[in-house]
Design a protein around this motif. Structure first.
Motif, PDB file in Angstrom:
ATOM      1  N   ALA A  56     -12.362  -7.780  14.365  1.00  0.00           N
ATOM      2  CA  ALA A  56     -13.165  -8.920  14.822  1.00  0.00           C
ATOM      3  C   ALA A  56     -12.405  -9.823  15.784  1.00  0.00           C
ATOM      4  CB  ALA A  56     -13.608  -9.727  13.602  1.00  0.00           C
ATOM      5  N   ALA A  57     -13.185 -10.616  16.525  1.00  0.00           N
ATOM      6  CA  ALA A  57     -12.586 -11.589  17.442  1.00  0.00           C
ATOM      7  C   ALA A  57     -12.087 -12.820  16.683  1.00  0.00           C
ATOM      8  CB  ALA A  57     -13.610 -12.011  18.489  1.00  0.00           C
ATOM      9  N   ALA A  95     -17.894  -8.108  23.347  1.00  0.00           N
ATOM     10  CA  ALA A  95     -17.728  -6.805  22.731  1.00  0.00           C
ATOM     11  C   ALA A  95     -19.000  -6.018  23.009  1.00  0.00           C
ATOM     12  CB  ALA A  95     -17.549  -6.944  21.220  1.00  0.00           C
ATOM     13  N   MET A 134     -14.149 -15.588  15.813  1.00  0.00           N
ATOM     14  CA  MET A 134     -14.891 -16.829  16.068  1.00  0.00           C
ATOM     15  C   MET A 134     -15.655 -17.230  14.806  1.00  0.00           C
ATOM     16  SD  MET A 134     -16.542 -15.844  19.755  1.00  0.00           S
ATOM     17  CE  MET A 134     -16.988 -14.204  19.218  1.00  0.00           C
ATOM     18  N   TRP A 150     -20.743   0.956   5.526  1.00  0.00           N
ATOM     19  CA  TRP A 150     -20.915   2.192   4.751  1.00  0.00           C
ATOM     20  C   TRP A 150     -21.859   2.008   3.560  1.00  0.00           C
ATOM     21  CZ3 TRP A 150     -16.693   0.637   7.327  1.00  0.00           C
ATOM     22  CH2 TRP A 150     -16.051   1.553   8.157  1.00  0.00           C
ATOM     23  N   GLY A 181     -19.364  -2.753   3.465  1.00  0.00           N
ATOM     24  CA  GLY A 181     -19.643  -3.025   4.874  1.00  0.00           C
ATOM     25  C   GLY A 181     -20.625  -2.031   5.465  1.00  0.00           C
TER      26      GLY A 181
HETATM   27  C1  LIG Z   1     -15.853  -5.960  17.618  1.00  0.00           C
HETATM   28  C2  LIG Z   1     -16.208  -6.917  16.501  1.00  0.00           C
HETATM   29  C3  LIG Z   1     -16.090  -8.279  16.693  1.00  0.00           C
HETATM   30  C4  LIG Z   1     -16.409  -9.160  15.671  1.00  0.00           C
HETATM   31  N1  LIG Z   1     -16.216 -10.503  15.870  1.00  0.00           N
HETATM   32  C5  LIG Z   1     -16.490 -11.363  14.855  1.00  0.00           C
HETATM   33  C6  LIG Z   1     -16.230 -12.747  15.009  1.00  0.00           C
HETATM   34  O1  LIG Z   1     -15.757 -13.199  16.053  1.00  0.00           O
HETATM   35  N2  LIG Z   1     -16.541 -13.574  13.973  1.00  0.00           N
HETATM   36  C7  LIG Z   1     -17.040 -13.118  12.787  1.00  0.00           C
HETATM   37  O2  LIG Z   1     -17.314 -13.926  11.897  1.00  0.00           O
HETATM   38  N3  LIG Z   1     -17.283 -11.801  12.617  1.00  0.00           N
HETATM   39  C8  LIG Z   1     -17.010 -10.920  13.618  1.00  0.00           C
HETATM   40  N4  LIG Z   1     -17.258  -9.589  13.454  1.00  0.00           N
HETATM   41  C9  LIG Z   1     -17.951  -9.142  12.244  1.00  0.00           C
HETATM   42  C10 LIG Z   1     -17.003  -8.982  11.076  1.00  0.00           C
HETATM   43  O3  LIG Z   1     -15.862  -8.269  11.484  1.00  0.00           O
HETATM   44  C11 LIG Z   1     -17.716  -8.231   9.951  1.00  0.00           C
HETATM   45  O4  LIG Z   1     -18.968  -8.822   9.661  1.00  0.00           O
HETATM   46  C12 LIG Z   1     -16.872  -8.254   8.688  1.00  0.00           C
HETATM   47  O5  LIG Z   1     -15.570  -7.796   8.965  1.00  0.00           O
HETATM   48  C13 LIG Z   1     -17.484  -7.391   7.604  1.00  0.00           C
HETATM   49  O6  LIG Z   1     -16.573  -7.380   6.533  1.00  0.00           O
HETATM   50  P1  LIG Z   1     -16.735  -6.345   5.362  1.00  0.00           P
HETATM   51  O7  LIG Z   1     -15.672  -6.635   4.374  1.00  0.00           O
HETATM   52  O8  LIG Z   1     -18.154  -6.330   4.906  1.00  0.00           O
HETATM   53  O9  LIG Z   1     -16.528  -4.914   6.077  1.00  0.00           O
HETATM   54  P2  LIG Z   1     -15.201  -4.076   6.415  1.00  0.00           P
HETATM   55  O10 LIG Z   1     -14.117  -4.933   6.906  1.00  0.00           O
HETATM   56  O11 LIG Z   1     -15.648  -2.953   7.299  1.00  0.00           O
HETATM   57  O12 LIG Z   1     -14.754  -3.526   5.008  1.00  0.00           O
HETATM   58  C14 LIG Z   1     -15.512  -2.537   4.324  1.00  0.00           C
HETATM   59  C15 LIG Z   1     -14.508  -1.736   3.509  1.00  0.00           C
HETATM   60  O13 LIG Z   1     -15.226  -0.810   2.680  1.00  0.00           O
HETATM   61  C16 LIG Z   1     -14.478   0.379   2.597  1.00  0.00           C
HETATM   62  N5  LIG Z   1     -15.348   1.468   2.176  1.00  0.00           N
HETATM   63  C17 LIG Z   1     -16.354   2.056   2.865  1.00  0.00           C
HETATM   64  N6  LIG Z   1     -16.897   3.045   2.146  1.00  0.00           N
HETATM   65  C18 LIG Z   1     -16.223   3.104   0.959  1.00  0.00           C
HETATM   66  C19 LIG Z   1     -16.329   3.929  -0.189  1.00  0.00           C
HETATM   67  N7  LIG Z   1     -17.223   4.911  -0.309  1.00  0.00           N
HETATM   68  N8  LIG Z   1     -15.450   3.712  -1.207  1.00  0.00           N
HETATM   69  C20 LIG Z   1     -14.506   2.716  -1.146  1.00  0.00           C
HETATM   70  N9  LIG Z   1     -14.388   1.910  -0.047  1.00  0.00           N
HETATM   71  C21 LIG Z   1     -15.233   2.103   0.986  1.00  0.00           C
HETATM   72  C22 LIG Z   1     -13.928   0.547   4.011  1.00  0.00           C
HETATM   73  O14 LIG Z   1     -12.803   1.405   4.019  1.00  0.00           O
HETATM   74  C23 LIG Z   1     -13.580  -0.893   4.385  1.00  0.00           C
HETATM   75  O15 LIG Z   1     -12.235  -1.226   4.081  1.00  0.00           O
HETATM   76  C24 LIG Z   1     -16.906  -8.677  14.448  1.00  0.00           C
HETATM   77  C25 LIG Z   1     -16.993  -7.303  14.239  1.00  0.00           C
HETATM   78  C26 LIG Z   1     -16.646  -6.421  15.251  1.00  0.00           C
HETATM   79  C27 LIG Z   1     -16.727  -4.956  14.996  1.00  0.00           C
END
Ligand SMILES: Cc1cc2nc3c(=O)[nH]c(=O)nc-3n(C[C@H](O)[C@H](O)[C@H](O)COP(=O)(O)OP(=O)(O)OC[C@H]3O[C@@H](n4cnc5c(N)ncnc54)[C@H](O)[C@@H]3O)c2cc1C
Length: 362
Positions: free
Chosen positions: A45-46, A253, A48, A196, A194
């Motif tokens: 992520a960025a 992005a 922000m 997945w 996330g």
């Molecule tokens: C390019 C980009 C820029 C972004 N910029 C911003 C920003 O500026 N500000 C902001 O607030 N948000 C931003 N986001 C959004 C933010 O990054 C996501 O909303 C956030 O990281 C989601 O977090 P999460 O923990 O749900 O997912 P993730 O960080 O993807 O974590 C999910 C985890 O689940 C695990 N997993 C998956 N399947 C399984 C399984 N079967 N068994 C066990 N583990 C599993 C994965 O390995 C992973 O570690 C950005 C995203 C991207 C891609």
């Protein structure tokens, strides 16, 4: 055998922030990840904390505002556990409004004049844009990840990398979590996987789709000391002002539906750089430092899923944070911990109910 009160799948920012909040409340917590913790969207992520982005769905605002209010205490807690202080990188965002953003909310400040802009950022080429200044912070998600992981390691949270969730089976008062390396028995389960999540939770009507974002980091030229974020509906430029990445800017992005593919394409990176250079010409030829991509967890209505699956009170989900998971992590951790503690959540979660009706197209 160790039986956690609560088992979380997914060690991204959502799963680990929730684990820390639950630990703070005295629960025994296990967190499983299929790979390394914090190696997916949360470090792509960025950074922000864009609660006021006019492109956000309006229903997100109460949760976003709650999260902003919790952020200082969240960072303090990470510091207390990890001794790593995560600083804000910027405190202001120069936001361009699209014609469709006539009145994104009643608090929208007045448009900046050409004179204001030339004082603020002489290098800016504002052609065709209306700009406003937002009181908004950003941080470096890699610094945040280092602090969060060190904090979790300093507790009794049982973090298990390389432990892939395969399926779950609910009984009347507990849940079996079947992983590639064995079965975990837990009172409650929270899916924080996330992008997945559709593959790991039985979601009949609400699909989570990975939406890819490619990003590029460039060195800021000495002639362009940028201390705030510049954001339009098409592009953002996010400077790092302190810490190991100081002096670089993140340009992002893309928004792509290409499944779980995370490949980087030079044409797309070139396009991002061209969009950034059209706004800030001195950025056109600066050295490129890095390019990467991540998978945002997207829902059909652009809102996260927070709560128990319909008909399965022990199986909860917290995902679908799409472009705002860094912003929303502290509030998500709080409201999910409140649900798991049978307390009334601090904000109304009706819009985020996993059982909500969702339009076919968003
Ligand atoms: C390019 C980009 C820029 C972004 N910029 C911003 C920003 O500026 N500000 C902001 O607030 N948000 C931003 N986001 C959004 C933010 O990054 C996501 O909303 C956030 O990281 C989601 O977090 P999460 O923990 O749900 O997912 P993730 O960080 O993807 O974590 C999910 C985890 O689940 C695990 N997993 C998956 N399947 C399984 C399984 N079967 N068994 C066990 N583990 C599993 C994965 O390995 C992973 O570690 C950005 C995203 C991207 C891609």
């Amino acid at each position: 055998m160790h039986h956690p009160d609560i088992c979380i799948a997914g060690a991204g920012i959502i799963g680990l922030s929730l684990a820390l909040e639950l630990h703070h409340r005295g629960h025994r917590v296990t967190v499983l990840d299929q790979g390394d913790p914090l190696a997916e969207a949360s470090t792509a992520a960025a950074g922000m904390l864009a609660a006021q982005d006019p492109d956000n769905p309006p229903q997100l605002r109460p949760l976003a505002d709650l999260s902003l209010s919790l952020y200082p205490a969240f960072l303090d807690r990470l510091y207390n556990f990890s001794a790593i202080r995560v600083p804000f990188q910027t405190h202001t965002t120069l936001q361009s409004l699209h014609p469709k953003h006539n009145s994104p909310n009643e608090l929208t400040p007045a448009d900046l004049t050409a004179e204001d802009l030339s004082h603020l950022l002489p290098a800016l080429t504002p052609t065709g844009h209306r700009f406003i200044l937002l009181d908004e912070h950003s941080l470096d998600p890699r610094q945040l990840a280092a602090a969060l992981l060190a904090a979790v390691h300093s507790t009794t949270i049982d973090l298990r990398p390389n432990t892939s969730l395969l399926s779950t089976r609910s009984t009347s008062n507990s849940i079996e979590i079947i992983t590639a390396t064995g079965t975990v028995h837990s009172s409650r389960f929270v899916d924080c996987t996330g992008a997945w999540a559709t593959t790991t939770s039985r979601l009949s009507h609400l699909q989570i789709a990975p939406r890819k974002g490619q990003m590029v980091a460039v060195a800021l030229p000495p002639s362009l000391p940028l201390h705030f974020v510049v954001r339009t509906p098409d592009i953002y430029i996010v400077p790092r002002t302190t810490g190991p990445a100081a002096g670089r800017a993140i340009i992002g992005a893309t928004i792509e539906d290409s499944g779980f593919d995370k490949s980087i394409h030079p044409d797309d990176i070139h396009h991002l750089r061209a969009l950034a250079a059209a706004l800030l010409p001195p950025i056109a030829n600066t050295p490129q430092l890095e390019a990467w991509s991540g998978l945002r967890p997207a829902t059909p209505d652009g809102l996260p899923l927070l709560g128990a699956l319909p008909g399965d009170p022990n199986h909860l989900i917290a995902t679908g944070h799409y472009r705002n998971g860094i912003l929303l992590a502290p509030a998500t951790a709080l409201v999910m911990a409140q649900l798991l503690s049978n307390e009334t959540p601090s904000v109304d979660l009706t819009s985020f109910s996993p059982g909500r009706a969702v339009p076919q197209t968003a």
